[in-house]
Design a protein around this motif. Structure first.
Motif, PDB file in Angstrom:
ATOM      1  N   LEU A  50     -17.612 -23.594 -23.235  1.00  0.00           N
ATOM      2  CA  LEU A  50     -18.062 -22.388 -23.913  1.00  0.00           C
ATOM      3  C   LEU A  50     -16.860 -21.540 -24.311  1.00  0.00           C
ATOM      4  O   LEU A  50     -15.860 -21.480 -23.606  1.00  0.00           O
ATOM      5  N   TYR A  51     -16.994 -20.882 -25.444  1.00  0.00           N
ATOM      6  CA  TYR A  51     -15.930 -20.005 -25.920  1.00  0.00           C
ATOM      7  C   TYR A  51     -16.522 -18.655 -26.269  1.00  0.00           C
ATOM      8  O   TYR A  51     -17.679 -18.550 -26.661  1.00  0.00           O
ATOM      9  N   TYR A  52     -15.741 -17.624 -26.115  1.00  0.00           N
ATOM     10  CA  TYR A  52     -16.194 -16.270 -26.373  1.00  0.00           C
ATOM     11  C   TYR A  52     -15.272 -15.613 -27.377  1.00  0.00           C
ATOM     12  O   TYR A  52     -14.061 -15.579 -27.172  1.00  0.00           O
TER      13      TYR A  52
ATOM     14  N   THR B  32     -18.751 -21.820 -13.465  1.00  0.00           N
ATOM     15  CA  THR B  32     -20.206 -21.927 -13.550  1.00  0.00           C
ATOM     16  C   THR B  32     -20.831 -20.610 -13.108  1.00  0.00           C
ATOM     17  O   THR B  32     -20.248 -19.853 -12.329  1.00  0.00           O
TER      18      THR B  32
ATOM     19  N   THR C   4     -15.472 -19.016  -9.755  1.00  0.00           N
ATOM     20  CA  THR C   4     -14.219 -18.985 -10.498  1.00  0.00           C
ATOM     21  C   THR C   4     -13.225 -19.873  -9.747  1.00  0.00           C
ATOM     22  O   THR C   4     -13.515 -20.313  -8.632  1.00  0.00           O
TER      23      THR C   4
ATOM     24  N   TRP D 292     -20.783 -10.491 -20.917  1.00  0.00           N
ATOM     25  CA  TRP D 292     -20.380 -11.903 -20.999  1.00  0.00           C
ATOM     26  C   TRP D 292     -18.868 -12.037 -21.037  1.00  0.00           C
ATOM     27  O   TRP D 292     -18.298 -12.947 -20.430  1.00  0.00           O
TER      28      TRP D 292
ATOM     29  N   SER E 260     -22.602 -24.063 -17.190  1.00  0.00           N
ATOM     30  CA  SER E 260     -21.202 -24.455 -17.111  1.00  0.00           C
ATOM     31  C   SER E 260     -20.442 -23.768 -18.242  1.00  0.00           C
ATOM     32  O   SER E 260     -20.877 -23.773 -19.389  1.00  0.00           O
ATOM     33  N   PHE E 261     -19.306 -23.196 -17.924  1.00  0.00           N
ATOM     34  CA  PHE E 261     -18.477 -22.517 -18.913  1.00  0.00           C
ATOM     35  C   PHE E 261     -17.351 -23.417 -19.417  1.00  0.00           C
ATOM     36  O   PHE E 261     -16.497 -22.969 -20.171  1.00  0.00           O
ATOM     37  N   GLU E 262     -17.374 -24.678 -19.026  1.00  0.00           N
ATOM     38  CA  GLU E 262     -16.290 -25.590 -19.360  1.00  0.00           C
ATOM     39  C   GLU E 262     -16.049 -25.687 -20.867  1.00  0.00           C
ATOM     40  O   GLU E 262     -14.912 -25.682 -21.326  1.00  0.00           O
TER      41      GLU E 262
ATOM     42  N   PHE F   3     -15.769 -14.558 -18.935  1.00  0.00           N
ATOM     43  CA  PHE F   3     -14.660 -15.332 -19.493  1.00  0.00           C
ATOM     44  C   PHE F   3     -13.315 -14.822 -18.981  1.00  0.00           C
ATOM     45  O   PHE F   3     -12.411 -15.607 -18.717  1.00  0.00           O
TER      46      PHE F   3
END
Length: 86
Positions: free
Chosen positions: A80-82, A58, A11, A48, A76-78, A52
């Motif tokens: 990605l959306y939840y 990552t 983070t 998950w 990679s969470f760059e 977020f």
């Protein structure tokens, strides 16, 4: 130190490690080691959505021993959306 596997959550402010137990590892069809992230998150009472909320950059499955640490796979969470259902 024997070989062990961990998921590392990076983070903006910290890194958190989630230990993977030997019996949680699987060998996929390509012969590579893997471990379902959902399984590990559940054991640590996480989902998950928690990743977020933590603003994870990552999440990486890593193999480590006394001499080195190697990335097996990384998410990679760059981009990605939840979306939570209400």
């Amino acid at each position: 130190m024997k070989k062990r596997f961990v998921y590392v959550i990076d983070t903006p402010t910290e890194s958190k490690e989630l230990l993977v137990r030997d019996h949680e590892l699987i060998e996929n069809a390509d012969g590579e080691l893997d471990c379902p992230l959902d399984l590990i998150l559940h054991r640590y009472h996480m989902e998950w959505g928690d990743l977020f909320q933590m603003k994870a950059a990552t999440v990486s499955l890593m193999q480590e021993d006394f001499y080195e640490r190697k990335v097996i796979r990384s998410i990679s969470f760059e981009n990605l959306y939840y979306f939570q259902e209400k």
